[in-house]
Design a protein around this motif. Structure first.
Motif, PDB file in Angstrom:
ATOM      1  N   GLY A 158      19.662  -7.304  33.678  1.00 38.48           N
ATOM      2  CA  GLY A 158      18.916  -7.199  34.921  1.00 38.48           C
ATOM      3  C   GLY A 158      17.696  -8.105  34.908  1.00 38.48           C
ATOM      4  N   LEU A 159      17.114  -8.292  36.077  1.00 34.08           N
ATOM      5  CA  LEU A 159      15.909  -9.108  36.187  1.00 34.08           C
ATOM      6  C   LEU A 159      14.784  -8.535  35.333  1.00 34.08           C
ATOM      7  CD1 LEU A 159      15.936  -9.793  40.036  1.00 34.08           C
ATOM      8  CD2 LEU A 159      16.600 -11.378  38.218  1.00 34.08           C
TER       9      LEU A 159
ATOM     10  N   LYS B 130      11.957  -9.860  28.302  1.00 31.56           N
ATOM     11  CA  LYS B 130      12.346 -10.732  27.190  1.00 31.56           C
ATOM     12  C   LYS B 130      11.496 -12.000  27.156  1.00 31.56           C
ATOM     13  CE  LYS B 130      16.296 -13.274  25.314  1.00 31.56           C
ATOM     14  NZ  LYS B 130      17.753 -13.504  25.436  1.00 31.56           N
ATOM     15  N   TYR B 131      11.243 -12.583  28.330  1.00 25.01           N
ATOM     16  CA  TYR B 131      10.512 -13.845  28.395  1.00 25.01           C
ATOM     17  C   TYR B 131       9.045 -13.692  28.771  1.00 25.01           C
ATOM     18  CZ  TYR B 131      14.889 -16.249  27.703  1.00 25.01           C
ATOM     19  OH  TYR B 131      16.058 -16.709  27.160  1.00 25.01           O
ATOM     20  N   GLY B 132       8.598 -12.477  29.020  1.00 27.81           N
ATOM     21  CA  GLY B 132       7.201 -12.258  29.365  1.00 27.81           C
ATOM     22  C   GLY B 132       6.832 -12.836  30.720  1.00 27.81           C
ATOM     23  N   ILE B 133       7.764 -12.766  31.668  1.00 31.45           N
ATOM     24  CA  ILE B 133       7.535 -13.294  33.008  1.00 31.45           C
ATOM     25  C   ILE B 133       7.914 -12.224  34.034  1.00 31.45           C
ATOM     26  CG2 ILE B 133       7.830 -15.718  32.356  1.00 31.45           C
ATOM     27  CD1 ILE B 133      10.712 -15.590  33.306  1.00 31.45           C
ATOM     28  N   SER B 134       7.523 -12.449  35.272  1.00 27.36           N
ATOM     29  CA  SER B 134       7.814 -11.474  36.326  1.00 27.36           C
ATOM     30  C   SER B 134       9.287 -11.520  36.729  1.00 27.36           C
ATOM     31  CB  SER B 134       6.946 -11.750  37.560  1.00 27.36           C
ATOM     32  OG  SER B 134       7.361 -12.948  38.191  1.00 27.36           O
ATOM     33  N   LEU B 135       9.728 -10.453  37.373  1.00 24.60           N
ATOM     34  CA  LEU B 135      11.083 -10.401  37.897  1.00 24.60           C
ATOM     35  C   LEU B 135      11.310 -11.528  38.900  1.00 24.60           C
ATOM     36  CD1 LEU B 135      10.565  -7.468  36.785  1.00 24.60           C
ATOM     37  CD2 LEU B 135      12.088  -6.704  38.574  1.00 24.60           C
TER      38      LEU B 135
ATOM     39  N   ARG C  58       9.875 -14.425  38.934  1.00 24.09           N
ATOM     40  CA  ARG C  58      10.000 -15.705  38.222  1.00 24.09           C
ATOM     41  C   ARG C  58      11.396 -15.846  37.618  1.00 24.09           C
ATOM     42  NH1 ARG C  58       9.878 -20.577  38.421  1.00 24.09           N
ATOM     43  NH2 ARG C  58       9.485 -21.726  36.525  1.00 24.09           N
ATOM     44  N   VAL C  59      11.966 -14.765  37.095  1.00 21.48           N
ATOM     45  CA  VAL C  59      13.338 -14.797  36.575  1.00 21.48           C
ATOM     46  C   VAL C  59      14.283 -15.194  37.712  1.00 21.48           C
ATOM     47  CG1 VAL C  59      15.252 -13.458  35.608  1.00 21.48           C
ATOM     48  CG2 VAL C  59      12.926 -13.094  34.765  1.00 21.48           C
TER      49      VAL C  59
ATOM     50  N   GLU D 215      16.638 -18.480  37.842  1.00 18.28           N
ATOM     51  CA  GLU D 215      18.074 -18.305  38.049  1.00 18.28           C
ATOM     52  C   GLU D 215      18.549 -19.118  39.253  1.00 18.28           C
ATOM     53  OE1 GLU D 215      21.198 -14.650  38.807  1.00 18.28           O
ATOM     54  OE2 GLU D 215      19.101 -14.374  39.350  1.00 18.28           O
ATOM     55  N   ASN D 216      17.832 -19.025  40.354  1.00 19.28           N
ATOM     56  CA  ASN D 216      18.196 -19.735  41.575  1.00 19.28           C
ATOM     57  C   ASN D 216      18.193 -21.252  41.361  1.00 19.28           C
ATOM     58  OD1 ASN D 216      18.892 -19.791  44.351  1.00 19.28           O
ATOM     59  ND2 ASN D 216      16.757 -20.236  44.866  1.00 19.28           N
TER      60      ASN D 216
END
Length: 85
Positions: A42-43, A49-54, A56-57, A61-62
């Motif tokens: 999931g986002l 995992k990467y220490g970023i916001s949903l 930003r994920v 991805e986009n």
């Protein structure tokens, strides 16, 4: 990514792998985890995992999906209809 039926599946898989390998490691992992892994991530999980916001994920991805589609349609002649999200 849904692969169309008009081309040989083994060739399409190889072309998809080649397009994935052109992505940076984080983008490749996000695409793999969200679309290709048996256990879809999931986002939220990827954000942690990467220490970023949903958001930003989602953006990564986009952007990665657009790059893959562009590479496959430009270089391999895949139709846009063969590549859906």
């Amino acid at each position: 990514v849904i692969v169309g039926r008009s081309r040989d599946s083994a060739a399409q898989i190889q072309e998809l792998k080649s397009a994935l390998n052109r992505l940076d490691e984080r983008s490749r992992d996000i695409i793999w985890s969200r679309w290709l892994s048996e256990k879809k991530a999931g986002l939220k999980e990827l954000g942690e995992k990467y220490g970023i916001s949903l958001e930003r994920v989602r953006q990564i991805e986009n952007k990665a999906m657009h790059r893959i589609r562009d590479q496959l349609s430009d270089e391999k002649g895949w139709s846009q209809n063969a590549l859906e999200t």
